[in-house]
Design a protein around this motif. Structure first.
Motif, PDB file in Angstrom:
ATOM      1  N   GLU A   1       0.806  -1.210   0.000  1.00  0.00           N
ATOM      2  CA  GLU A   1       0.000   0.000   0.000  1.00  0.00           C
ATOM      3  C   GLU A   1       0.845   1.270   0.000  1.00  0.00           C
ATOM      4  O   GLU A   1       1.872   1.352   0.676  1.00  0.00           O
TER       5      GLU A   1
ATOM      6  N   ASP B   1      -7.999   1.313  -0.037  1.00  0.00           N
ATOM      7  CA  ASP B   1      -7.091   0.197  -0.291  1.00  0.00           C
ATOM      8  C   ASP B   1      -6.109  -0.056   0.846  1.00  0.00           C
ATOM      9  O   ASP B   1      -5.027  -0.609   0.627  1.00  0.00           O
TER      10      ASP B   1
ATOM     11  N   ALA C   1      -3.581  -3.271   1.210  1.00  0.00           N
ATOM     12  CA  ALA C   1      -3.395  -4.008  -0.046  1.00  0.00           C
ATOM     13  C   ALA C   1      -1.915  -4.306  -0.279  1.00  0.00           C
ATOM     14  O   ALA C   1      -1.044  -3.500   0.035  1.00  0.00           O
TER      15      ALA C   1
ATOM     16  N   HIS D   1       0.630 -10.656  -0.738  1.00  0.00           N
ATOM     17  CA  HIS D   1      -0.495 -11.529  -0.406  1.00  0.00           C
ATOM     18  C   HIS D   1      -0.538 -12.766  -1.295  1.00  0.00           C
ATOM     19  O   HIS D   1      -1.009 -13.826  -0.866  1.00  0.00           O
TER      20      HIS D   1
ATOM     21  N   ASP E   1      -4.597  -6.427  -6.005  1.00  0.00           N
ATOM     22  CA  ASP E   1      -4.441  -7.491  -5.019  1.00  0.00           C
ATOM     23  C   ASP E   1      -5.556  -8.526  -5.177  1.00  0.00           C
ATOM     24  O   ASP E   1      -6.728  -8.227  -4.923  1.00  0.00           O
TER      25      ASP E   1
ATOM     26  N   TYR F   1      -7.915  -9.096  -2.190  1.00  0.00           N
ATOM     27  CA  TYR F   1      -8.604  -7.943  -1.612  1.00  0.00           C
ATOM     28  C   TYR F   1     -10.096  -7.985  -1.935  1.00  0.00           C
ATOM     29  O   TYR F   1     -10.533  -8.704  -2.835  1.00  0.00           O
TER      30      TYR F   1
ATOM     31  N   THR G   1      -5.722  -1.661  -6.892  1.00  0.00           N
ATOM     32  CA  THR G   1      -5.350  -1.231  -5.554  1.00  0.00           C
ATOM     33  C   THR G   1      -4.178  -0.254  -5.633  1.00  0.00           C
ATOM     34  O   THR G   1      -3.289  -0.401  -6.483  1.00  0.00           O
TER      35      THR G   1
END
Length: 388
Positions: A18, A27, A30, A35, A328, A331, A337
């Motif tokens: 992020e 977001d 993110a 991830h 993402d 998400y 994002t």
């Protein structure tokens, strides 16, 4: 004409965490690459890690290496958006002060009514954000029965029109798109896209006759400056569409990521100048569809192809690998994002292993490419000197 060569590869949507203002975009938290690494067991990109991907600040889920064989860093985006056009324009030194508009609930009645009046139909099908293959399968038979256009959008600021080639015809579909362009670009849409398809339900297939009608950059691009100084610019994938052809001397369409890499390698072997590639499958096939496993496989596939890309470089060639935003796949929702993007750069035969830090804007990429070709360009800060 120059005999130098620079290659910029954009891994579409491969964000790495992020941005400081991510919460303003909804977001917070993110992290596309992180991830994926946390979600998909066994995920690894050893060749990208060897270049320094795992050494970038904030990339905590891929193992760093002791001696990266490229230079590495991350970039933040100045433009107040998280779409393809905003990110790519910033690469080329076009700085936006307000975002394009997206329509997460579909287009309002006044836009649809104006569009229908202009093309002479009594309504559209769809009118919502959706995967193109999904909406064509769902509404294709009704489209065949009624002849009505299938209209849909995405997380990008786009107005997409799908039609079956033997029902409507390409010329008519393109005319519809031209009509839509006049209506929606003043409302903040960056592109109108023709999405023709063929086949029989449920096995419809989109064809290579896609056509993009893009809002042109509002200021001069770095590539236009290159062309004025005798540098050929080859756009691979959707690059030419993103810039409305500005500063592109040759465009080559691609079918998927593998084809994009194949075309890029062919260009590296057979032409000089600036080769600018977008690999879109990460975003379109896996990010928007919230498929971390597929996204991981696509990243690992690119990683397998990376040694051939490095080997094909000639001494003195510049290679930059980056991304244009995040998407993402773990998400909520299906939107892009707001994330940092990775920066991996090298000159074949030059220095390596340097941390390029956090670049203040994507335009540092364009400034570096211009600097490499000896072209004056004032937007962004070149990091070329750190690569030699």
């Amino acid at each position: 004409m120059t005999n130098k060569r620079a290659v910029l590869i954009v891994l579409d949507s491969v964000g790495i965490g992020e941005l400081p203002d991510a919460a303003d975009f909804g977001d917070e938290g993110a992290d596309t690459l992180g991830h994926i690494a946390q979600t998909v067991e066994g995920f690894d990109m050893p060749n990208m890690r060897s270049l320094g991907l795992g050494n970038i600040a904030g990339v905590d889920d891929l193992e760093p290496v002791d001696e990266p064989c490229a230079n590495f860093g991350r970039m933040l985006e100045i433009a107040p958006g998280k779409d393809t056009t905003s990110g790519h324009w910033e690469f080329a030194g076009v700085m936006m002060d307000k975002p394009f508009r997206t329509f997460p609930n579909g287009f309002p009645d006044d836009i649809i009514e104006a569009f229908c009046d202009k093309i002479g139909v009594d309504g559209v099908l769809g009118n919502r954000p959706e995967s193109g293959t999904v909406i064509i399968e769902e509404l294709g038979r009704e489209h065949e029965e009624t002849g009505k256009p299938i209209v849909y959008t995405s997380a990008d600021p786009v107005f997409q029109i799908a039609a079956k080639e033997d029902v409507v015809g390409l010329d008519t579909l393109y005319e519809w798109c031209e009509a839509a362009y006049e209506i929606v670009t003043p409302r903040g849409i960056s592109r109108v896209i023709a999405r023709p398809f063929v086949g029989e339900w449920p096995n419809y297939e989109r064809t290579a006759n896609r056509k993009d009608y893009s809002f042109p950059p509002p200021s001069k691009t770095m590539m236009e400056e290159l062309v004025e100084h005798g540098v050929d610019v080859t756009g691979v994938g959707k690059i030419s569409d993103i810039y409305s052809g500005r500063g592109i001397t040759e465009k080559i369409k691609t079918k998927n990521n593998d084809h994009g890499v194949e075309v890029t390698l062919d260009c590296m072997k057979n032409r000089n100048g600036f080769i600018f590639t977008n690999l879109v499958d990460f975003d379109s096939k896996y990010g928007h569809r919230r498929n971390p496993e597929g996204y991981a496989q696509a990243l690992e596939r690119f990683d397998e192809q990376l040694p051939e890309i490095i080997e094909t470089l000639q001494d003195g060639d510049l290679l930059i690998i980056t991304a244009d935003h995040g998407n993402d796949p773990t998400y909520a929702g299906t939107d892009h994002t707001r994330e940092y993007v990775p920066l991996v750069a090298l000159i074949k035969g030059g220095g390596w292993g340097k941390d390029l830090g956090t670049r203040k804007c994507f335009s540092d990429v364009g400034a570096t490419v211009a600097d490499y070709f000896g072209v004056d360009w004032t937007v962004g800060e070149s990091f070329l000197g750190e690569l030699k």
